[in-house]
Design a protein around this motif. Structure first.
Motif, PDB file in Angstrom:
ATOM      1  N   ASN A 269     -56.046  38.318  35.339  1.00 37.89           N
ATOM      2  CA  ASN A 269     -56.308  38.608  33.694  1.00 37.89           C
ATOM      3  C   ASN A 269     -56.589  40.294  33.631  1.00 37.89           C
ATOM      4  N   CYS A 270     -57.351  40.579  34.541  1.00 39.80           N
ATOM      5  CA  CYS A 270     -57.784  41.980  34.318  1.00 39.80           C
ATOM      6  C   CYS A 270     -56.545  42.986  34.377  1.00 39.80           C
ATOM      7  N   LEU A 271     -55.282  42.645  34.890  1.00 36.27           N
ATOM      8  CA  LEU A 271     -54.281  43.454  34.884  1.00 36.27           C
ATOM      9  C   LEU A 271     -53.425  43.464  33.527  1.00 36.27           C
ATOM     10  N   ASN A 272     -53.742  42.328  32.614  1.00 32.85           N
ATOM     11  CA  ASN A 272     -53.355  42.404  31.292  1.00 32.85           C
ATOM     12  C   ASN A 272     -54.378  43.128  30.197  1.00 32.85           C
ATOM     13  N   GLU A 273     -55.352  43.819  30.814  1.00 33.91           N
ATOM     14  CA  GLU A 273     -56.366  44.298  29.917  1.00 33.91           C
ATOM     15  C   GLU A 273     -56.442  46.046  30.098  1.00 33.91           C
ATOM     16  N   LEU A 274     -55.351  46.418  30.698  1.00 30.85           N
ATOM     17  CA  LEU A 274     -55.405  47.878  31.282  1.00 30.85           C
ATOM     18  C   LEU A 274     -55.007  48.747  30.150  1.00 30.85           C
ATOM     19  N   LYS A 275     -55.538  50.131  30.092  1.00 30.83           N
ATOM     20  CA  LYS A 275     -55.039  51.068  29.417  1.00 30.83           C
ATOM     21  C   LYS A 275     -53.979  51.888  30.265  1.00 30.83           C
ATOM     22  N   HIS A 276     -52.826  52.347  29.632  1.00 36.02           N
ATOM     23  CA  HIS A 276     -51.573  53.097  29.984  1.00 36.02           C
ATOM     24  C   HIS A 276     -50.972  52.329  31.130  1.00 36.02           C
ATOM     25  N   PHE A 277     -51.378  50.968  31.498  1.00 38.18           N
ATOM     26  CA  PHE A 277     -50.392  50.194  32.631  1.00 38.18           C
ATOM     27  C   PHE A 277     -50.457  49.051  31.994  1.00 38.18           C
ATOM     28  N   ASP A 278     -49.175  48.460  31.610  1.00 41.84           N
ATOM     29  CA  ASP A 278     -48.954  47.282  30.795  1.00 41.84           C
ATOM     30  C   ASP A 278     -47.825  46.345  31.683  1.00 41.84           C
ATOM     31  N   HIS A 279     -47.533  45.230  30.910  1.00 37.02           N
ATOM     32  CA  HIS A 279     -46.355  44.447  31.263  1.00 37.02           C
ATOM     33  C   HIS A 279     -46.401  43.874  32.629  1.00 37.02           C
ATOM     34  N   ALA A 280     -47.612  43.571  33.215  1.00 34.08           N
ATOM     35  CA  ALA A 280     -47.813  43.022  34.551  1.00 34.08           C
ATOM     36  C   ALA A 280     -46.876  41.822  34.629  1.00 34.08           C
ATOM     37  N   LYS A 281     -46.152  41.659  35.650  1.00 37.43           N
ATOM     38  CA  LYS A 281     -45.390  40.559  36.127  1.00 37.43           C
ATOM     39  C   LYS A 281     -45.575  40.279  37.655  1.00 37.43           C
ATOM     40  N   LEU A 282     -45.707  38.884  37.980  1.00 37.41           N
ATOM     41  CA  LEU A 282     -45.528  38.296  39.295  1.00 37.41           C
ATOM     42  C   LEU A 282     -44.503  38.610  39.975  1.00 37.41           C
ATOM     43  N   VAL A 283     -44.202  39.350  41.007  1.00 36.26           N
ATOM     44  CA  VAL A 283     -43.083  39.324  42.077  1.00 36.26           C
ATOM     45  C   VAL A 283     -43.011  38.262  42.631  1.00 36.26           C
ATOM     46  N   MET A 284     -44.240  37.968  43.533  1.00 39.20           N
ATOM     47  CA  MET A 284     -44.144  36.607  44.360  1.00 39.20           C
ATOM     48  C   MET A 284     -45.739  36.329  44.786  1.00 39.20           C
ATOM     49  N   PRO A 285     -46.097  35.508  45.273  1.00 36.55           N
ATOM     50  CA  PRO A 285     -47.419  35.299  45.441  1.00 36.55           C
ATOM     51  C   PRO A 285     -48.025  36.317  46.261  1.00 36.55           C
ATOM     52  N   GLY A 286     -49.134  37.011  45.569  1.00 36.23           N
ATOM     53  CA  GLY A 286     -49.910  38.089  46.059  1.00 36.23           C
ATOM     54  C   GLY A 286     -49.347  39.547  45.754  1.00 36.23           C
ATOM     55  N   ILE A 287     -48.137  39.419  44.950  1.00 40.51           N
ATOM     56  CA  ILE A 287     -47.738  40.877  44.585  1.00 40.51           C
ATOM     57  C   ILE A 287     -47.423  40.643  43.378  1.00 40.51           C
ATOM     58  N   VAL A 288     -47.870  41.880  42.553  1.00 36.86           N
ATOM     59  CA  VAL A 288     -47.606  41.777  41.053  1.00 36.86           C
ATOM     60  C   VAL A 288     -47.000  43.398  40.712  1.00 36.86           C
ATOM     61  N   ALA A 289     -46.188  43.510  39.968  1.00 33.64           N
ATOM     62  CA  ALA A 289     -45.473  44.631  39.328  1.00 33.64           C
ATOM     63  C   ALA A 289     -45.889  45.144  38.092  1.00 33.64           C
ATOM     64  N   ILE A 290     -46.287  46.184  37.849  1.00 35.00           N
ATOM     65  CA  ILE A 290     -46.830  46.842  36.520  1.00 35.00           C
ATOM     66  C   ILE A 290     -46.208  48.210  36.033  1.00 35.00           C
ATOM     67  N   GLN A 291     -46.004  48.198  34.679  1.00 37.14           N
ATOM     68  CA  GLN A 291     -45.294  49.386  34.211  1.00 37.14           C
ATOM     69  C   GLN A 291     -46.400  50.559  33.841  1.00 37.14           C
ATOM     70  N   THR A 292     -45.820  51.568  33.873  1.00 30.35           N
ATOM     71  CA  THR A 292     -46.704  52.886  33.513  1.00 30.35           C
ATOM     72  C   THR A 292     -45.672  53.959  32.849  1.00 30.35           C
ATOM     73  N   SER A 293     -45.996  55.066  32.585  1.00 32.32           N
ATOM     74  CA  SER A 293     -45.254  55.950  32.128  1.00 32.32           C
ATOM     75  C   SER A 293     -44.446  56.740  33.256  1.00 32.32           C
ATOM     76  N   LYS A 294     -43.258  57.369  32.743  1.00 32.26           N
ATOM     77  CA  LYS A 294     -42.443  57.911  33.947  1.00 32.26           C
ATOM     78  C   LYS A 294     -43.463  58.866  34.827  1.00 32.26           C
ATOM     79  N   PHE A 295     -42.807  59.129  35.836  1.00 28.51           N
ATOM     80  CA  PHE A 295     -43.506  59.802  36.946  1.00 28.51           C
ATOM     81  C   PHE A 295     -43.128  61.370  36.351  1.00 28.51           C
ATOM     82  N   SER A 296     -44.180  62.224  36.625  1.00 29.10           N
ATOM     83  CA  SER A 296     -43.889  63.813  36.034  1.00 29.10           C
ATOM     84  C   SER A 296     -44.329  64.674  37.304  1.00 29.10           C
ATOM     85  N   THR A 297     -45.318  64.570  37.901  1.00 26.20           N
ATOM     86  CA  THR A 297     -45.662  65.493  39.055  1.00 26.20           C
ATOM     87  C   THR A 297     -46.797  64.675  39.698  1.00 26.20           C
ATOM     88  N   TYR A 298     -46.854  64.961  41.237  1.00 23.35           N
ATOM     89  CA  TYR A 298     -47.912  64.393  41.870  1.00 23.35           C
ATOM     90  C   TYR A 298     -49.422  64.677  41.571  1.00 23.35           C
TER      91      TYR A 298
END
Length: 413
Positions: A269-298
């Motif tokens: 649940n905590c991954l569904n309540e984040l700021k600037h990170f959203d759309h969390a999806k289960l990839v397989m047991p133990g692994i979740v993918a989550i979106q954020t803004s495009k990479f700009s600099t390190y």
């Protein structure tokens, strides 16, 4: 180069299938491709010399010429086996002397891009041919899989032995680390960027059943102990995830012992309540993918991932079943198939720069964490992905349909 003299070069194209297989075979030091082609083809490699150049008498084409010291020209961009367009770089220039062709010669061509492509067929054949030999080449190594879906070189899965301290009550990687070092120093295996290695006392695990293999690893890995980085090292020329051409890092994830955790089968649940990170999806047991803004600099990425760490710092219990989080541009795409996850994560990450950790700690030079975070976003220095052109594909399909129809007509006649 030291003698400041041109190097004579002969390029062989086509010929018996054994020649093409030998050209891509990861052979041990001291065994030439021509020797192996002879063994594979059950006859010696036929050749002659003319004008000081070696000519294969079985090849469809032979191109001879000279490469001059320090004379380079731009090459690229072109599609590569990782699924991206290689960028333009200066490489040695060959000045052609002569081109030979046999009667009715065939110029072999192939298609490259995101796997599966031509590397897939060669990879399957190489795995089949070398399966039992790897144990003799690397003592203690039982099985290895250069994962085709991740572009072959970026990701290795391995099963080794753990025989150093069988009497110890606590099981942890020991011999596995010795084997890992040997693997990363052996031929084309040295191009690996991510090496997962474990030992299976029950002898039921296979590196070729990738989801089961990762499940086994994720249940057992101690992320405070089992992550080992190699920084400022060489990587595959076609891998643009590193700091510059041929330069990047590696990481070994070595897991062994009893099950340490059950793996999350739902997005915490905590991954569904984040700021600037959203759309969390289960990839397989133990692994979740989550979106954020495009990479700009390190510099910005460090701040972004620090922010994620802070937001999740109070949810250690919820995240105890989640060893990996994949930060990406498109969580739907990454989570859609296992192959999408493998391709995005392991081709777009440079371990030293793009692997972060929740609650990370460095102690006596060793880094550890509670959950690994992979920043698998596309970076500005990455090569662009190869995208299929529907119009071109339709034209090619028509050509093959025409060839198929011609063959059918001949068979009928």
């Amino acid at each position: 180069t030291n003698k400041n003299q041109p190097l004579k070069v002969s390029i062989f194209v086509g010929g018996p299938p054994s020649h093409s297989v030998a050209a891509v075979m990861p052979l041990p030091e001291g065994i030439s491709e021509m020797t192996f082609a002879g063994v594979l083809g059950n006859r010696r490699f036929r050749y002659m010399y003319k004008d000081g150049y070696c000519l294969s008498t079985d090849a469809d084409f032979v191109i001879t010429g000279e490469v001059y010291p320090n004379e380079n020209k731009p090459e690229g961009p072109f599609g590569d086996h990782l699924g991206y367009y290689s960028l333009q770089h200066d490489f040695p220039l060959m000045k052609v002397h002569k081109v030979y062709a046999k009667q009715n010669a065939i110029w072999a061509f192939t298609v490259v891009g995101r796997p599966p492509q031509e590397d897939t067929s060669f990879g399957q054949l190489i795995h089949e041919m070398t399966g039992s030999a790897i144990q003799h080449e690397v003592p203690g190594l039982k099985e290895i899989n250069a994962v085709d879906a991740a572009g072959v070189h970026p990701l290795l899965l391995a099963i080794g032995s753990e025989r150093y301290t069988p009497y110890a009550q606590t099981k942890q990687p020991a011999e596995l680390l010795t084997i890992a070092n040997h693997v990363l120093g052996t031929g084309q295996l040295s191009l690996a960027k991510f090496l997962f290695i474990t030992a299976d006392d029950a002898n039921k695990l296979s590196t070729h059943n990738i989801q089961d293999y990762l499940h086994f690893i994720l249940q057992r890995i101690d992320l405070s102990r089992d992550v080992h980085f190699y920084t400022k090292t060489s990587i595959d020329t076609l891998d643009y995830s590193g700091e510059s051409l041929n330069s990047g890092s590696k990481v070994v994830l070595a897991a062994y012992g009893d099950v340490k955790r059950e793996l999350a089968t739902e997005v915490p649940n905590c991954l569904n309540e984040l700021k600037h990170f959203d759309h969390a999806k289960l990839v397989m047991p133990g692994i979740v993918a989550i979106q954020t803004s495009k990479f700009s600099t390190y510099e910005n990425a460090i701040h972004e991932l620090d922010n994620l760490n802070q937001q999740l710092s109070t949810f250690n219990e919820q995240l105890s079943t989640l060893p990996f989080i994949i930060v990406c541009d498109d969580a739907d795409f990454v989570s859609k198939t296992l192959n999408n996850f493998l391709w995005v994560t392991f081709t777009r990450c440079n371990p030293s720069h793009d692997v972060y950790g929740l609650n990370s700690v460095t102690k006596y030079k060793h880094w550890g964490c509670s959950t690994l975070i992979f920043d698998a976003r596309i970076k500005p220095h990455h090569a662009p992905p190869v995208l299929k052109d529907e119009a071109v594909e339709k034209r090619i399909d028509k050509i093959f349909e025409s060839i198929k129809q011609s063959k059918h007509n001949l068979d009928s006649y």
